[in-house]
Design a protein around this motif. Structure first.
Motif: not given
Length: 137
Positions: A48-53, A71-73
């Motif tokens: 979750d933290a990685m996605r928030v970054e 968006q690609g990432e």
């Protein structure tokens, strides 16, 4: 008796909603089942933290070029997340009603469809929703 297992896997229904080719302007729901691995809290919090970054990178630079990159990432990140938790499926058939066995290739092809990604995300969230369990589903 409660059995404590490190890697809990469960079969869970996935409900895919898509436009109905027989009724213009309507939707139809199809379902299949996936075998999910329920991730532990630490792993989930880290993801979750990685996605928030990644999302913060979009906020920091809202240029079209950067948004496409982010968006690609995000797509690659979400694909890796789905691949991590989905171990198998059953009840998936092709256009000629042939059974499609689960494989890396067939799953990757399914993940190219946004309606599948949405349905898988919803299914995983339902599987870990303790409030729903307390309410008797």
């Amino acid at each position: 008796m409660f059995k404590l297992v490190q890697n809990l896997t469960v079969w869970w229904p996935v409900k895919v909603i898509e436009p109905d080719p027989e009724k213009p302007g309507s939707f139809v729901e199809h379902s299949f089942e996936v075998e999910l691995e329920i991730l532990d809290r630490d792993y989930s919090k880290n993801r979750d933290a990685m996605r928030v970054e990644l999302l913060k990178a979009a906020e920091a630079d809202p240029s079209e070029e950067n948004l496409k990159r982010v968006q690609g990432e995000l797509d690659a990140f979400d694909t890796a997340s789905f691949t991590r938790v989905v171990k198998n499926w059953r009840g998936v058939i092709g256009e000629k009603d042939e059974v499609i066995p689960f494989s890396n290739e067939s799953f990757a092809a399914a993940l190219k469809l946004e309606r599948i990604r949405v349905a898988l995300n919803r299914a995983y969230q339902d599987a870990i929703d303790q409030d729903k369990a307390r309410l008797g589903n």
